[in-house]
Design an enzyme around this catalytic site. Structure first.
Site, mmCIF file in Angstrom:
data_model
loop_
_atom_site.group_PDB
_atom_site.id
_atom_site.type_symbol
_atom_site.label_atom_id
_atom_site.label_comp_id
_atom_site.label_asym_id
_atom_site.label_seq_id
_atom_site.Cartn_x
_atom_site.Cartn_y
_atom_site.Cartn_z
ATOM 1 N N ASP A 1 0.791 -1.245 0.000
ATOM 2 C CA ASP A 1 0.000 0.000 0.000
ATOM 3 C C ASP A 1 0.825 1.299 0.000
ATOM 4 O O ASP A 1 0.538 2.226 0.770
ATOM 5 C CB ASP A 1 -0.947 0.024 1.209
ATOM 6 C CG ASP A 1 -1.988 -1.093 1.166
ATOM 7 O OD1 ASP A 1 -1.898 -1.955 0.286
ATOM 8 O OD2 ASP A 1 -2.886 -1.096 2.034
ATOM 9 N N LYS B 1 -7.166 -4.972 -3.127
ATOM 10 C CA LYS B 1 -7.967 -5.475 -1.998
ATOM 11 C C LYS B 1 -8.946 -4.403 -1.518
ATOM 12 O O LYS B 1 -8.694 -3.211 -1.714
ATOM 13 C CB LYS B 1 -7.044 -5.892 -0.845
ATOM 14 C CG LYS B 1 -6.192 -4.740 -0.308
ATOM 15 C CD LYS B 1 -5.173 -5.246 0.703
ATOM 16 C CE LYS B 1 -4.248 -4.137 1.164
ATOM 17 N NZ LYS B 1 -4.864 -3.035 1.879
ATOM 18 N N CYS C 1 -1.928 -2.491 7.609
ATOM 19 C CA CYS C 1 -1.843 -3.410 6.468
ATOM 20 C C CYS C 1 -0.532 -4.189 6.418
ATOM 21 O O CYS C 1 -0.514 -5.340 5.990
ATOM 22 C CB CYS C 1 -2.100 -2.663 5.177
ATOM 23 S SG CYS C 1 -3.858 -2.189 5.042
HETATM 24 C C1 VGL Z 1 -4.505 0.993 5.800
HETATM 25 C C2 VGL Z 1 -5.835 2.225 7.162
HETATM 26 C C3 VGL Z 1 -6.922 1.990 6.380
HETATM 27 C C4 VGL Z 1 -3.147 0.475 5.495
HETATM 28 C C5 VGL Z 1 -5.581 0.730 5.002
HETATM 29 O O1 VGL Z 1 -2.808 0.355 4.302
HETATM 30 O O2 VGL Z 1 -2.411 0.196 6.456
HETATM 31 N N1 VGL Z 1 -4.651 1.728 6.893
HETATM 32 N N2 VGL Z 1 -6.787 1.229 5.304
#
Ligand code: VGL
Length: 198
Positions: free
Chosen positions: A9, A103, A145
């Protein structure tokens, strides 16, 4: 048997200026790009990335987020915020990623192992198909994540390491707790977490 790098991410909305900005995200993006560009020299047989890719993820989005299980709107499919951060994107554009796993379209999905390629192949199956037995996990956010992806990697039987110097997290306490959980799950932690949040 091969080792893969999993980049979690590294997207605009999780870096400075994004809607769920994690302090240190942009710096991590640059460091991850350098590692990805030298992946072969570092012994990685494969490099993959995950992307948060929301369409309608229900109560994962909130106008009054708690920044633990609910968040401001982020990484909406097709928006600038969902794109790879510009410090990392050139590695992807240069073809350095062997696969990308999306995802979270219709529900929260913290772990890359909940994601799938555009051909709908999941991460565990993809890694096994490419004879990967060990993974290093980097990216954002350490306490969400990255943690979930590394825990699932270990659970799926991959020898798992998190390179903390190449992660950024949301808050001090949850980063600490994530590190404990990861160690207990048999995940190797290398480097120091960037404790940037509050
Ligand atoms: C994430 C918060 C909300 C991440 C994803 O990638 O860690 N954090 N969605």
């Amino acid at each position: 048997m091969g080792r893969a790098l999993i980049v979690v991410d590294v997207q605009n909305d999780f870096c400075e200026g994004g809607s769920v900005a994690v302090a240190g995200g942009a710096e991590v993006a640059g460091k991850v790009r350098e590692l990805v560009e030298e992946a072969k020299e570092h012994g990685y047989a494969k490099v993959v990335a995950t992307r948060d890719h929301h369409i309608d993820p229900g109560d994962h989005f909130s106008d009054t987020p708690d920044f633990k299980t609910s968040w401001p709107v982020h990484c909406v499919a097709g928006t600038q915020g969902s794109e790879f951060h510009p410090k990392f994107a050139p590695a992807a554009a240069a073809g350095a990623l062997d696969a990308v796993f999306y995802k979270g379209a219709y529900a929260a999905a913290y772990s890359g192992f909940e994601g799938a390629t555009e051909d709908e192949q999941g991460l565990a199956a993809w890694l096994r198909e490419h004879a990967i037995t060990a993974v290093d996990v980097v990216g954002i956010a350490t306490d969400h994540c990255v943690k979930a992806t590394a825990l699932d990697a270990a659970k799926a039987g991959f020898a798992t390491q998190v390179l903390l110097d190449l992660t950024a997290g949301v808050s001090h306490d949850t980063i600490e707790r994530a590190c404990q959980e990861l160690r207990q799950a048999g995940v190797n932690l290398s480097g120091d977490p960037a404790v940037a949040g509050g």
